[in-house]
Design a protein around this motif. Sequence first.
Motif, PDB file in Angstrom:
ATOM      1  N   VAL A 224       0.630  -0.779  -0.106  1.00  0.00           N
ATOM      2  CA  VAL A 224      -0.207  -0.085  -0.337  1.00  0.00           C
ATOM      3  C   VAL A 224       0.982   1.620  -0.055  1.00  0.00           C
ATOM      4  O   VAL A 224       0.464   2.199  -0.630  1.00  0.00           O
ATOM      5  CB  VAL A 224      -0.325  -0.132   1.215  1.00  0.00           C
ATOM      6  CG1 VAL A 224      -1.270   1.442   1.048  1.00  0.00           C
ATOM      7  CG2 VAL A 224      -2.108  -1.163   1.145  1.00  0.00           C
ATOM      8  N   LEU A 225       1.668   0.961   1.105  1.00  0.00           N
ATOM      9  CA  LEU A 225       3.035   2.027   1.045  1.00  0.00           C
ATOM     10  C   LEU A 225       3.693   2.826  -0.922  1.00  0.00           C
ATOM     11  O   LEU A 225       3.412   3.665  -0.700  1.00  0.00           O
ATOM     12  CB  LEU A 225       3.935   2.144   1.930  1.00  0.00           C
ATOM     13  CG  LEU A 225       2.999   2.359   3.358  1.00  0.00           C
ATOM     14  CD1 LEU A 225       4.198   2.143   4.610  1.00  0.00           C
ATOM     15  CD2 LEU A 225       2.047   3.137   4.062  1.00  0.00           C
ATOM     16  N   VAL A 228       1.021   4.023  -3.385  1.00  0.00           N
ATOM     17  CA  VAL A 228       0.547   5.642  -2.713  1.00  0.00           C
ATOM     18  C   VAL A 228       1.687   6.422  -3.294  1.00  0.00           C
ATOM     19  O   VAL A 228       1.896   7.413  -3.641  1.00  0.00           O
ATOM     20  CB  VAL A 228      -0.117   5.216  -1.275  1.00  0.00           C
ATOM     21  CG1 VAL A 228       0.670   6.755  -0.601  1.00  0.00           C
ATOM     22  CG2 VAL A 228      -1.278   5.492  -0.644  1.00  0.00           C
ATOM     23  N   ILE A 234       4.415  10.831  -3.787  1.00  0.00           N
ATOM     24  CA  ILE A 234       5.357  11.382  -2.486  1.00  0.00           C
ATOM     25  C   ILE A 234       4.887   9.797  -1.479  1.00  0.00           C
ATOM     26  O   ILE A 234       4.048  10.106  -1.393  1.00  0.00           O
ATOM     27  CB  ILE A 234       4.169  12.665  -2.514  1.00  0.00           C
ATOM     28  CG1 ILE A 234       5.358  12.965  -0.719  1.00  0.00           C
ATOM     29  CG2 ILE A 234       2.927  12.438  -2.106  1.00  0.00           C
ATOM     30  CD1 ILE A 234       5.134  14.715  -1.002  1.00  0.00           C
ATOM     31  N   GLY A 235       5.933  10.027  -0.661  1.00  0.00           N
ATOM     32  CA  GLY A 235       6.082   9.290  -0.041  1.00  0.00           C
ATOM     33  C   GLY A 235       6.755   8.442   1.090  1.00  0.00           C
ATOM     34  O   GLY A 235       7.749   9.622   1.448  1.00  0.00           O
ATOM     35  N   VAL A 236       6.245   7.635   2.109  1.00  0.00           N
ATOM     36  CA  VAL A 236       7.167   7.410   2.782  1.00  0.00           C
ATOM     37  C   VAL A 236       8.775   6.521   2.875  1.00  0.00           C
ATOM     38  O   VAL A 236       9.389   6.708   3.948  1.00  0.00           O
ATOM     39  CB  VAL A 236       6.417   6.387   4.349  1.00  0.00           C
ATOM     40  CG1 VAL A 236       5.025   7.571   4.658  1.00  0.00           C
ATOM     41  CG2 VAL A 236       6.520   5.054   3.949  1.00  0.00           C
ATOM     42  N   PHE A 237       9.123   6.327   1.492  1.00  0.00           N
ATOM     43  CA  PHE A 237      10.025   5.703   1.502  1.00  0.00           C
ATOM     44  C   PHE A 237      10.580   6.720   0.555  1.00  0.00           C
ATOM     45  O   PHE A 237      11.550   6.034  -0.040  1.00  0.00           O
ATOM     46  CB  PHE A 237       9.783   4.555   1.142  1.00  0.00           C
ATOM     47  CG  PHE A 237       9.273   3.118   1.710  1.00  0.00           C
ATOM     48  CD1 PHE A 237       9.667   3.041   2.387  1.00  0.00           C
ATOM     49  CD2 PHE A 237       8.062   2.689   0.856  1.00  0.00           C
ATOM     50  CE1 PHE A 237       8.757   2.142   3.054  1.00  0.00           C
ATOM     51  CE2 PHE A 237       7.387   1.869   1.003  1.00  0.00           C
ATOM     52  CZ  PHE A 237       7.741   1.713   2.712  1.00  0.00           C
ATOM     53  N   SER A 240      13.360  11.938  -0.765  1.00  0.00           N
ATOM     54  CA  SER A 240      13.507  13.632  -0.978  1.00  0.00           C
ATOM     55  C   SER A 240      13.081  14.578   0.702  1.00  0.00           C
ATOM     56  O   SER A 240      12.790  15.409   0.436  1.00  0.00           O
ATOM     57  CB  SER A 240      13.573  14.403  -1.794  1.00  0.00           C
ATOM     58  OG  SER A 240      12.386  14.081  -2.095  1.00  0.00           O
ATOM     59  N   LEU A 241      12.341  13.407   1.475  1.00  0.00           N
ATOM     60  CA  LEU A 241      11.700  13.340   2.109  1.00  0.00           C
ATOM     61  C   LEU A 241      12.635  13.108   3.696  1.00  0.00           C
ATOM     62  O   LEU A 241      11.833  13.033   4.787  1.00  0.00           O
ATOM     63  CB  LEU A 241      10.148  13.086   2.052  1.00  0.00           C
ATOM     64  CG  LEU A 241       9.387  14.037   1.695  1.00  0.00           C
ATOM     65  CD1 LEU A 241       8.020  13.037   1.305  1.00  0.00           C
ATOM     66  CD2 LEU A 241       8.783  15.198   1.131  1.00  0.00           C
ATOM     67  N   GLY A 242      13.318  12.606   3.274  1.00  0.00           N
ATOM     68  CA  GLY A 242      14.328  12.256   4.765  1.00  0.00           C
ATOM     69  C   GLY A 242      13.573  10.592   5.210  1.00  0.00           C
ATOM     70  O   GLY A 242      13.964  10.132   5.615  1.00  0.00           O
ATOM     71  N   GLY A 243      12.519  10.115   4.092  1.00  0.00           N
ATOM     72  CA  GLY A 243      12.745   8.931   4.004  1.00  0.00           C
ATOM     73  C   GLY A 243      13.509   8.182   3.553  1.00  0.00           C
ATOM     74  O   GLY A 243      14.636   8.136   2.895  1.00  0.00           O
ATOM     75  N   ASP A 244      13.366   6.615   3.837  1.00  0.00           N
ATOM     76  CA  ASP A 244      14.305   5.461   4.021  1.00  0.00           C
ATOM     77  C   ASP A 244      14.186   4.597   3.010  1.00  0.00           C
ATOM     78  O   ASP A 244      12.752   4.062   3.434  1.00  0.00           O
ATOM     79  CB  ASP A 244      14.940   5.294   5.516  1.00  0.00           C
ATOM     80  CG  ASP A 244      16.393   4.521   5.480  1.00  0.00           C
ATOM     81  OD1 ASP A 244      16.697   4.032   4.333  1.00  0.00           O
ATOM     82  OD2 ASP A 244      16.582   4.581   6.248  1.00  0.00           O
TER      83      ASP A 244
ATOM     84  N   TYR B  59      10.599   7.102  12.306  1.00  0.00           N
ATOM     85  CA  TYR B  59      11.125   8.581  11.774  1.00  0.00           C
ATOM     86  C   TYR B  59      10.049   9.416  12.354  1.00  0.00           C
ATOM     87  O   TYR B  59      11.304  10.467  12.783  1.00  0.00           O
ATOM     88  CB  TYR B  59       9.914   8.750  10.305  1.00  0.00           C
ATOM     89  CG  TYR B  59       9.830   7.559   8.904  1.00  0.00           C
ATOM     90  CD1 TYR B  59      11.539   7.263   8.991  1.00  0.00           C
ATOM     91  CD2 TYR B  59       9.206   7.789   7.702  1.00  0.00           C
ATOM     92  CE1 TYR B  59      11.564   7.283   7.487  1.00  0.00           C
ATOM     93  CE2 TYR B  59       9.379   6.719   6.921  1.00  0.00           C
ATOM     94  CZ  TYR B  59      10.992   6.520   6.566  1.00  0.00           C
ATOM     95  OH  TYR B  59      11.259   6.129   6.028  1.00  0.00           O
ATOM     96  N   TYR B  63      12.834  11.935  13.726  1.00  0.00           N
ATOM     97  CA  TYR B  63      13.031  13.423  13.253  1.00  0.00           C
ATOM     98  C   TYR B  63      11.673  14.301  14.147  1.00  0.00           C
ATOM     99  O   TYR B  63      10.185  14.705  14.071  1.00  0.00           O
ATOM    100  CB  TYR B  63      12.002  13.588  11.831  1.00  0.00           C
ATOM    101  CG  TYR B  63      12.944  13.146  10.672  1.00  0.00           C
ATOM    102  CD1 TYR B  63      14.131  13.222  10.941  1.00  0.00           C
ATOM    103  CD2 TYR B  63      12.528  11.890   9.945  1.00  0.00           C
ATOM    104  CE1 TYR B  63      15.129  12.155   9.154  1.00  0.00           C
ATOM    105  CE2 TYR B  63      13.104  11.808   9.118  1.00  0.00           C
ATOM    106  CZ  TYR B  63      14.186  11.514   9.092  1.00  0.00           C
ATOM    107  OH  TYR B  63      14.849  10.839   7.742  1.00  0.00           O
ATOM    108  N   LEU B 171       6.972  14.330   5.649  1.00  0.00           N
ATOM    109  CA  LEU B 171       6.590  13.060   6.042  1.00  0.00           C
ATOM    110  C   LEU B 171       5.383  12.848   6.838  1.00  0.00           C
ATOM    111  O   LEU B 171       4.536  11.310   6.791  1.00  0.00           O
ATOM    112  CB  LEU B 171       7.993  12.450   6.469  1.00  0.00           C
ATOM    113  CG  LEU B 171       8.476  11.362   6.351  1.00  0.00           C
ATOM    114  CD1 LEU B 171       8.201  10.289   4.555  1.00  0.00           C
ATOM    115  CD2 LEU B 171       9.795  10.971   6.594  1.00  0.00           C
TER     116      LEU B 171
END
Lengths: 547, 240
Positions: A224-225, A228, A234-237, A240-244, B59, B63, B171
């Motif tokens: 799902v992630l 999305v 744009i997403g949690v991985f 560029s957002l600091g996602g990993d 996270y 953060y 995020l």
Amino acid sequence: MTTVPYSSSLGRETTYLNHSHKIRSWLLTLDHKRIAILYMISITFFFMIGGAAAVLMRLELMTPQGDLVKAETYNKLFTMHGVMMVFFFLIPSIPAVLGNFLIPLMVGAKDLAFPRLNLASWYLFMIGGLFALASLVAGGVDTGWTFYTPYSSTYSNSYVVLAVVGIFINGFSSILTGLNFIVTIHTMRAPGLTWFRLPLFCWSLYATSLIFILGTPVLAITLVLVGVERIFHIGVFDPSLGGDPILFQHLFWFYSHPAVYIMVLPSMGVVSEVITCFSRKRIFGYAFVAFSSVAIAVLGFLVWGHHLFVSGQSIYGGLIFSILSFMVAIPSGVKVFNWTATLYKGSIALQTPMLYCLGFIGLFTIGGLTGLYVASIAVDVHVTDTYFIIAHFHYIMVGGAVMAYMAGLHFWWPKMTGKMYSEWMGRFSALLIFVGFNLTFFPQFILGYLGMPRRYYAYAPEFQALNVLSSAGASVLGVGYLLPLLYLLWSLRWGKNAGPNPFRATGLEWKTSSPPPTENFEKTPIVNEEAYAYHRMEMTGDTVATH
Amino acid sequence: MTPSQPIDPHALDRHHVQGLAHHFDDMDQQHEAATLGMWAFLATEVLFFGGALAGYAVYRSRYGDAFAAASHHLYLWIGVINTAVLLTSSFMMALAVNAAKHGNRKKVVTFLILTILLGLAFLCIKGIEYYLDYREHLVPGSIFEANWHEMFPHIDGAHPGSMMFLRQVQLFLMFYYILTGIHAVHMIVGISVMIVLTVKAARGRYTAEYNSPIDMAGLYWHFVDVVWIFLLPLLYMVQH
């Protein structure tokens, strides 16, 4: 040949197969046995698609330069091979086909606890499969079956979302199947069938079901992630957002490593049934074999990090995952030694299912021992993303899981269809598969150790000889898989009647007629002895120890 | 059933028992199966939300400042009102289950309808909240990028550390939408199931002996409630 079961009043003409021939009676059936057959046909179809992708890959790899297909096509081929084989063949193979058919029979019940959920899970499986096929028809997916971010979420220009949706839906099919097995084994056992009288097949599928219901949802949310992130950009991985992106690997392997045990635990259940029957001996160390299944399921949840040794995981994390991965070898070893001890001084009959099982033990041992190589961090760094890994997990998944599926299919085919296949054809193709398999995958161990990377359509010329050997083996393997398709179908029409118990096996499923009636048993059986009372059967010659 | 017990022959005479499926021996076995099945399913659900919450935990530990700052922009009071609405809905569900055990058809229907209405109220309030969030530009992506200075006027956009901060805020917002979105989907599924159950209950399908479906829907509904109780502090009340 008359094969009237022990209760002649049963009337052998009405079975689950022939009580109605309308297509509706199949597509809306709530009978676990018919649903098992639906699954069998479906997974055979998906196996052939995955197999076709493998054939094209092995053809491309006959020569060092890329000539048959383009690099992009090759990427799509190995992705489709992985997606089809893992999610749409191996994971449902033994649980959804043999488990569905056998668990109610083995526990002496009329059906699984939730027949409608069972049918729903087949439909979910098919809808998921159609999405995956749609992604193939639309142009394919090139991420590999692992869908690593950020490639899958940002950069890939292929039909990732379709495939991901398909796998997501298919996951719920697995969850519902696992849930059904757990509840059935807990609540629907026949009178006298205590936990320690259960066939080990049930124990292994119980352990598998735990992984189904606890692992699959994590894959679902992970997909799902990814979906999305891919749709909304744009997403949690997203780094560029600091996602990993490494977080994706953790979540993915939290399911997908236990998924390896989804594939191999049911196989171990099949082997326990077949080994005892064709050694005419009770299993050596019943409780150890039973609990080792649960131990593998539990430990399996704690080792996902060994897929991240080179991904930037902390070295201490790596060390712990390495140690835990070594520990999986203990319950696995318990099983192998107990099967060997069961063979010891047994009256061994080398019939088709037994040949597959003996093949399983050898190949699983090689796959398992090379698993220890790759659980060692230093060796793993050397062989990561090489053909050594490919060879290792194919020894487990094909040498282990597919061999055992074939063993189970040949063992219970007479029960499922009431017909015997040609024993000589069976033995011949078992041998062919064993030889073809080793010829295909053993050279890949060497290739990988020498440094040939996986997922490339071209390679250095010095690797050609071993690659040609591997491709030759794949063609032998292909014939080995086609033969059973032919002679098993042949047996449906021309095979001899099997009778209720052609292999003189213990277990409730053999106490009813072949094929069983819709309600499985004329009256609920009562169990008064252990699961593998072959020693008693051999002494008394009694094949009906319980009534 | 206890395996060692012999079968009660009366239990096999199932034709007169309303709601007993053919493959169960008796009501107790059927109810036990349904209960275990639902709990196993809820275990699945825990892991489903657990995957997303694990990502959240990673996270947030990295953060914390950005997560706290972003959290302060959410409407805590709406979250609290919704919590009250949902808890009341769960209470109505408990009353419906209790009424079902006593075979009181009228009360079952009444309480189920109240449960559904409160559930719908929750979704409406949530929808309004999403709209207010949207008006506040609390949407990750271009909307946020264009308007962040209204929310964080003291932040210097030219400073690279500040840019990282603003990305981490987005995020957090991703997690906010994904977690509350998945929760809302679970609410919609639950409400749909309960509409079917209400119709069936009104037709007298459930009795004091057979009411497992209402019981199971109740378990599910309480679970959805519990998930929200976790989401409220994790999303609306982040300090650091």
